[in-house]
Structures are given as C-alpha cells and as structure tokens.
Design an enzyme around this catalytic site. Structure first.
Site, PDB file in Angstrom:
ATOM      1  N   ASP A 242     -50.984  36.576  14.793  1.00 34.87           N
ATOM      2  CA  ASP A 242     -50.074  37.177  15.777  1.00 34.87           C
ATOM      3  C   ASP A 242     -48.756  37.446  15.825  1.00 34.87           C
ATOM      4  OD1 ASP A 242     -49.057  38.103  18.259  1.00 34.87           O
ATOM      5  OD2 ASP A 242     -50.369  37.040  19.751  1.00 34.87           O
TER       6      ASP A 242
ATOM      7  N   ASP B 254     -48.101  37.881  25.494  1.00 35.33           N
ATOM      8  CA  ASP B 254     -47.062  37.316  24.790  1.00 35.33           C
ATOM      9  C   ASP B 254     -47.029  35.672  24.660  1.00 35.33           C
ATOM     10  OD1 ASP B 254     -46.320  39.717  23.545  1.00 35.33           O
ATOM     11  OD2 ASP B 254     -44.671  39.917  25.167  1.00 35.33           O
TER      12      ASP B 254
ATOM     13  N   HIS C   5     -41.102  31.687  31.674  1.00 35.36           N
ATOM     14  CA  HIS C   5     -41.845  32.677  32.109  1.00 35.36           C
ATOM     15  C   HIS C   5     -42.986  32.849  32.759  1.00 35.36           C
ATOM     16  CE1 HIS C   5     -38.904  34.610  29.525  1.00 35.36           C
ATOM     17  NE2 HIS C   5     -39.221  33.915  28.327  1.00 35.36           N
TER      18      HIS C   5
ATOM     19  N   ASP D 165     -31.312  31.160  28.552  1.00 40.15           N
ATOM     20  CA  ASP D 165     -32.041  31.922  27.562  1.00 40.15           C
ATOM     21  C   ASP D 165     -31.769  33.507  27.447  1.00 40.15           C
ATOM     22  OD1 ASP D 165     -35.228  31.099  26.407  1.00 40.15           O
ATOM     23  OD2 ASP D 165     -34.806  33.088  26.882  1.00 40.15           O
TER      24      ASP D 165
ATOM     25  N   ASP E  55     -32.186  30.832  22.242  1.00 46.31           N
ATOM     26  CA  ASP E  55     -32.226  32.042  21.495  1.00 46.31           C
ATOM     27  C   ASP E  55     -31.040  33.046  21.755  1.00 46.31           C
ATOM     28  OD1 ASP E  55     -33.140  32.383  23.987  1.00 46.31           O
ATOM     29  OD2 ASP E  55     -35.085  32.966  23.537  1.00 46.31           O
TER      30      ASP E  55
ATOM     31  N   TYR F 226     -35.303  30.219  18.274  1.00 47.85           N
ATOM     32  CA  TYR F 226     -36.367  30.562  17.195  1.00 47.85           C
ATOM     33  C   TYR F 226     -35.590  30.581  15.979  1.00 47.85           C
ATOM     34  CZ  TYR F 226     -38.693  31.459  21.398  1.00 47.85           C
ATOM     35  OH  TYR F 226     -39.183  31.266  22.695  1.00 47.85           O
TER      36      TYR F 226
END
Length: 455
Positions: free
Chosen positions: A21, A93, A136, A173, A266, A306
């Site tokens: 993925d 996601d 999220h 974020d 990120d 990330y």
C-alpha cells in the site's frame, strides 16, 4: 511541581504494514524507535522523570469512540492478513495488524498517564512518544494511520477526572486533525487550533470543514480555529506569524487550565507529506511559547512525522524546551509569505466577532499581553538579539503574574540570555545597563540587544 515526563514503550513499535500500500508505506515502526533513540543519545532521557505505560481501558476509549467501533477493532488480533486487509478497506488511509489494537490501547494509556502526571503535580510537563497516532480517528472510524484518538480522549479524560473548564489543543501536524475537530466542534470548553496543508482543499483529507471559515457549531462557535496552508514551503517565519497573530492571543484570552499538543512533525523540513521548509529548531520555540500558559501544564503527544531525520531532530528540540533548556537561535526570521499572511488575515476576520483581542485590535483596550504577543515578540524575533534586558519600574503598574508570563515569553530570545532589574529610577537602570553591556561586550562580543522597559 517540577520535572519533565518522558513516556515510551517499545511495544508500540511492534506492528507494521503487511501488504503493499504505497499510501501507508511511510508509517513505519522506526518513527517511534528512532525518536526515542535520538532523545536517549542526546542525554535527554536521563534528565526526565520516567513514567510507566499502561493500557487504556474500554471505558476510556468509549469517552469518544462508539461501542460498535470498539467491538470491531477488538476482533482484529484474531484476523488473518486477508481479513485485516478487507477490514481496513472500509476506512481511509489506514492499515490494521494483529497487534495494532494492543498498541492503540498503549498509546491511549501513555497519553493519559502523562495527563495524570501533569495534573497531579508529579511533573510540570512532558512528552508521550506513542504509536499509532490519533488525531484523524473519528467516533466510529479509523483514519489516516489513526485507530483511537489519543488527544481527544485525553481532553475528555482531563475534563472528567480533574473538573477542567478550559482545555487548549494545539495541532501543529501538517494534516488537519478532523477527528479532534469533530469531537469538540460544539464544546466551548475546548479550544482546538490546527494549522495544516490545505491548498484550497486539494490536499488530504480534502474537506470543506478544514478551511478557515469552519469555526465550530452551537455553543462551540468560535472555539475551532483552522489555519489552512494554501501552498507548500512554509518557513519558520510563517509558523511564528500564526502563533503571534492568531494562536497565542486567543490562547491567553481563553486562559486554559491544560494545554495538549498534537505534535506532528511532518510539518518540518524534508517531510514527504508536508513539503514545508520549517526547521526542527522552530519546534523548540513553539513549545517554549506554549509553556507559560496553564501554569506550565503542557502535554505533548506524538502524531505524524515521516522523515526520520527531521522527525527525530524536532522531537529532541521539543524535549529540550520542555526541560527548560535555552531555545536555539533562529536566523532569517522576517515577514510571512503572501499566502500565509492571507490565511492569517482570513482567520482573524472570521473570528473577529468571537474574540476580544480581535474586536479591539489596535485600540487602547488591548491588554499588555496582547501588545507583547502581537508587536514586541514579532519585532524581537526578526531583530534576533544576543541579549534581552528587562526593567520593571515602580510606576509600571504591571502585575507580577503578567510580568512573569512576559518574562517567560522573552526567554525564548537570545538563547535565554536575559537580565532583569526592578528599579525605582530608570536613569539608574541606564547607568547599570551601560556597565553590564561593557562587561558583556568585552567577554562575549554581543552585537545586538533589546531593552524592554515597563513603566
């Protein structure tokens, strides 16, 4: 109340993507383990107060999530890879693994252990290095690598167990924490602030409600502040501008009893998701600027990040500030870019009817703190002094709690090099300043300084 908590358990690194993925491939165990290793290598771990990790209970999970969703997630440890893949496809996601339910419970438990430690006065502040992230996830849905909403549950838990009336959540974020927003959009006791890459709705999660004009609903109207980034490449100057002209003025007016940070890194330079240009050092400054709120009760909880280099450096900068270390120098601070300025102007305009600091902006009724945040700090950060000199005179009328908060904010300048003086006569201060600067110039080659006189 003193000390900084660091909460971590390697068990939370023991899940990973089990199928191909490309979207989810960036969410790897090393995000957690490398962050902890960096803190340890920098000698920060041994300076922290160790706090053990526990599992979050079902009762705690149900503070936000539905019983039906919890029962679904509880079945995942016994699922085959194909069953997990099928289960995952109903959400967006995100991926599941046989051990992710266990890790998600630990992430909640670690976050709540941090809240308990801070609220009970065992520590002043702290950071929870957790995985999976949470901001999220929604009441009945996993989303964006998140299973349970760690920070939303923490706010609800703190309100319930410590009778708090005002909780501030700062989400830096690079993605909008829509799960947190949905949880509190009708709740005036929680002020939710988020900046996030938006690009006029073309960036994930591609929601209308991530824009600046979503301000909350019902009694919660005005307590949801979204700052959309409509281009990539935002810098330290853009981040500071939003803090000085949106977040901090609202936060001081709101006067929170606890501050929670959804700390996604990120939004740092080099991240494949954010594509921003803010350096890791800025997170030390952002953390410092929040530390004078809520009498220092600050809980930082890891979300995204990330690029392992910028992630680990940003985590360390955050920890340095929590521990009270001097903030690093920032070079090249100037005006925000046109796009960032447009977002700031839009946010201030739509929130003008809800916040006193916006109703009376530029008028004499503006408070000392608003003047410091909106005028003095932006000028000082752009000037980048080597030394800050503060004097409080007998005629200033400045209350000591305000003086203490202002002093704390100014300590983020000049790597913490600050001189303080309380004098009856300003001319005496000028004489002492001349003597002090002669000594400092001779020993440290200080070039620029700021004199802040309160009178």
């Amino acid at each position: 109340m003193s000390g900084t908590a660091l909460i971590y358990d390697e068990e939370m690194s023991r899940y990973q993507l089990l199928w191909d993925d490309p979207v989810c491939a960036i969410e790897i165990p090393e995000r957690l383990t490398r962050s902890y290793e960096a803190v340890k290598s920098a000698g920060l771990e041994k300076r922290c107060v160790p706090v053990s990790v526990r599992e979050g209970t079902e009762e705690e999970i149900l503070l936000y999530h539905s019983k039906e969703y919890l029962e679904q997630v509880k079945q995942t440890p016994s699922m085959s890879v194909e069953e997990l893949k099928t289960f995952t496809q109903q959400f967006g996601d995100v991926y599941f693994h046989p051990n992710i339910y266990n890790c998600a419970k630990l992430a909640i438990g670690a976050t709540l252990q941090l809240v308990d430690s801070v609220m009970k006065g065992k520590v002043r502040n702290g950071m929870a290095l957790v995985r999976p992230p949470g901001h999220h996830s929604q009441r009945s849905a996993a989303n964006g690598f998140c299973v349970f909403n760690n920070v939303a549950i923490a706010a609800l838990y703190a309100k319930k167990h410590y009778n708090l009336n005002r909780v501030l959540i700062v989400d830096w974020d690079v993605h909008h924490g829509q799960g947190v927003q949905y949880c509190f959009e009708e709740d005036p006791s929680v002020l939710y602030f988020s900046w996030h890459r938006y690009e006029h709705k073309s960036f994930w999660p591609n929601l209308d409600e991530s824009d600046y004009n979503t301000v909350g609903k019902g009694k919660g109207t005005g307590f949801n502040i979204n700052v959309p980034w409509n281009k990539v490449g935002m810098t330290n100057s853009d981040y500071l501008s939003v803090f000085f002209h949106v977040l901090l003025p609202a936060a001081y007016e709101f006067d929170p009893e606890l501050v929670l940070v959804s700390a996604g890194f990120d939004s740092a330079i080099g991240d494949p998701e954010g594509h921003m240009c803010a350096t890791p050092e800025i997170f030390g400054h952002l953390t410092h600027l929040l530390m004078s709120l809520a009498r220092g009760k600050l809980c930082v909880v890891l979300e995204g990040g990330y690029n392992l280099t910028s992630l680990t450096q940003s985590v360390c900068q955050t920890m340095h500030s929590l521990l009270g270390d001097p903030t690093p120098s920032l070079s090249g601070i100037g005006s925000p870019c046109r796009s960032a300025l447009e977002s700031v102007v839009n946010v201030r305009a739509v929130h003008r009817k809800y916040w006193t600091f916006l109703k009376y902006a530029g008028q004499s009724r503006a408070s000392v703190m608003q003047a410091v945040i909106g005028l003095l700090l932006p000028l000082a950060y752009e000037f980048s002094p080597d030394l800050v000199l503060q004097v409080l005179t007998s005629s200033s009328g400045l209350e000591m709690p305000v003086w203490a908060q202002v002093s704390s904010l100014l300590q983020g300048l000049a790597q913490g090099r600050t001189l303080y003086s309380y004098l009856l006569n300003f001319f005496t201060f000028c004489l002492l300043t001349t003597i002090n600067l002669n000594v400092i110039y001779g020993e440290t080659n200080t070039k620029e300084h700021i004199i802040v006189k309160w009178s």
